[in-house]
Scaffold this active site. Sequence first.
Site, PDB file in Angstrom:
ATOM      1  CE  LYS A 117      71.755  84.230  43.020  1.00  0.00           C
ATOM      2  NZ  LYS A 117      72.432  83.812  44.242  1.00  0.00           N
TER       3      LYS A 117
ATOM      4  NE  ARG B 230      67.527  85.159  46.945  1.00  0.00           N
ATOM      5  CZ  ARG B 230      68.603  86.060  46.774  1.00  0.00           C
ATOM      6  NH1 ARG B 230      68.346  87.163  46.221  1.00  0.00           N
ATOM      7  NH2 ARG B 230      69.729  85.663  47.036  1.00  0.00           N
TER       8      ARG B 230
ATOM      9  NE  ARG C 114      79.639  88.187  48.163  1.00  0.00           N
ATOM     10  CZ  ARG C 114      78.517  87.699  47.753  1.00  0.00           C
ATOM     11  NH1 ARG C 114      78.326  87.147  46.518  1.00  0.00           N
ATOM     12  NH2 ARG C 114      77.624  87.532  48.648  1.00  0.00           N
TER      13      ARG C 114
ATOM     14  NE  ARG D 299      76.110  91.188  50.394  1.00  0.00           N
ATOM     15  CZ  ARG D 299      75.391  90.357  49.801  1.00  0.00           C
ATOM     16  NH1 ARG D 299      75.671  90.578  48.537  1.00  0.00           N
ATOM     17  NH2 ARG D 299      74.509  89.911  50.189  1.00  0.00           N
TER      18      ARG D 299
ATOM     19  NE  ARG E 216      73.114  85.895  52.013  1.00  0.00           N
ATOM     20  CZ  ARG E 216      74.259  86.593  51.450  1.00  0.00           C
ATOM     21  NH1 ARG E 216      75.309  86.581  52.584  1.00  0.00           N
ATOM     22  NH2 ARG E 216      74.410  86.854  50.459  1.00  0.00           N
TER      23      ARG E 216
HETATM   24  P1  AMP Z   1      71.810  88.612  47.626  1.00  0.00           P
HETATM   25  O1  AMP Z   1      72.976  89.312  47.487  1.00  0.00           O
HETATM   26  O2  AMP Z   1      71.203  88.701  46.006  1.00  0.00           O
HETATM   27  O3  AMP Z   1      72.098  87.278  48.249  1.00  0.00           O
HETATM   28  O4  AMP Z   1      70.833  89.501  48.337  1.00  0.00           O
HETATM   29  C1  AMP Z   1      70.956  89.880  49.609  1.00  0.00           C
HETATM   30  C2  AMP Z   1      69.716  89.722  50.484  1.00  0.00           C
HETATM   31  O5  AMP Z   1      68.787  90.592  49.801  1.00  0.00           O
HETATM   32  C3  AMP Z   1      69.301  88.275  50.705  1.00  0.00           C
HETATM   33  O6  AMP Z   1      69.568  87.690  51.638  1.00  0.00           O
HETATM   34  C4  AMP Z   1      67.549  88.735  50.927  1.00  0.00           C
HETATM   35  O7  AMP Z   1      67.541  89.001  52.252  1.00  0.00           O
HETATM   36  C5  AMP Z   1      67.514  90.020  50.072  1.00  0.00           C
HETATM   37  N1  AMP Z   1      66.723  89.817  48.808  1.00  0.00           N
HETATM   38  C6  AMP Z   1      67.255  89.863  47.822  1.00  0.00           C
HETATM   39  N2  AMP Z   1      66.565  89.556  46.787  1.00  0.00           N
HETATM   40  C7  AMP Z   1      65.439  89.043  47.320  1.00  0.00           C
HETATM   41  C8  AMP Z   1      64.352  88.561  46.809  1.00  0.00           C
HETATM   42  N3  AMP Z   1      63.891  88.285  45.624  1.00  0.00           N
HETATM   43  N4  AMP Z   1      63.288  88.118  47.729  1.00  0.00           N
HETATM   44  C9  AMP Z   1      63.434  88.297  48.993  1.00  0.00           C
HETATM   45  N5  AMP Z   1      64.539  88.922  49.598  1.00  0.00           N
HETATM   46  C10 AMP Z   1      65.695  89.081  48.775  1.00  0.00           C
END
Ligand code: AMP
Length: 219
Positions: free
Chosen positions: A13, A88, A127, A162, A173
């Site tokens: 994404k 999400r 990553r 990360r 996740r």
């Molecule tokens: P990502 O790198 O976008 O997968 O985001 C990392 C983490 O941030 C996710 O595993 C969630 O814990 C949190 N997170 C990011 N976006 C959201 C969202 N829209 N709603 C809830 N938690 C989020």
Amino acid sequence: MNIIMLGAPGTGKGTVAGILQKKKGIKQIKTEDIFRKNIKEETELGKIADSYISKGQLVPDDITIGIVEKRLEEDDVKLGIILDGFPRTVVQAQELDKILAKKGQKVDLVINLVTPEEEIIERIVNRRVCSNSECKTVYNLILNPPKQEGICDKCGSKLIQRKDDNIETVKQRFNSYLEQTSPLIKYYEKQGNLYTAEVSKEINKLGKDVAEEIIEKFF
Ligand code: AMP
């Protein structure tokens, strides 16, 4: 144009959104970046967010919707946005529709990326991200390695992994995605603005190829 990036973690994404931002000038907003900035600055929001992120769970809707609504009031998003990581959950999607409707806008395009689960895990554990918060370039040790090990090609800063990019958290996740995020596919299918694309090395199609395809089709 308001675009949403949908898809499980590690589907690309960020890559697709980054290319669209660069080539089409639409601002990319990552909820993850807003959370990580708060975690780094040790704010109250950061502490709460970290307790969920480190376990691979979604941050609660009310907190997440609040920060996105605030971000969408800023001037740099007047011409449109690419939301990367939001919504999400169905509740987040409904609230986003309301926030945009107040501005006389709507979600114009939802880009839904699909990748086989084994490839997702392989991608995420390999990553690495640039530790410089102004740069944040993302590398993959297999698909897109840096020229010098552990060092960012663009700015020379150290690359880091990360802390939620490990196998256990990735599995959690992925489950959060299946349970809470994947219902959004139906939600946007009904709105008629969903575009699904497969990103997979098996069919020799990476994020950059999908970005080109989208530019050709929708701009
Ligand atoms: P990502 O790198 O976008 O997968 O985001 C990392 C983490 O941030 C996710 O595993 C969630 O814990 C949190 N997170 C990011 N976006 C959201 C969202 N829209 N709603 C809830 N938690 C989020």
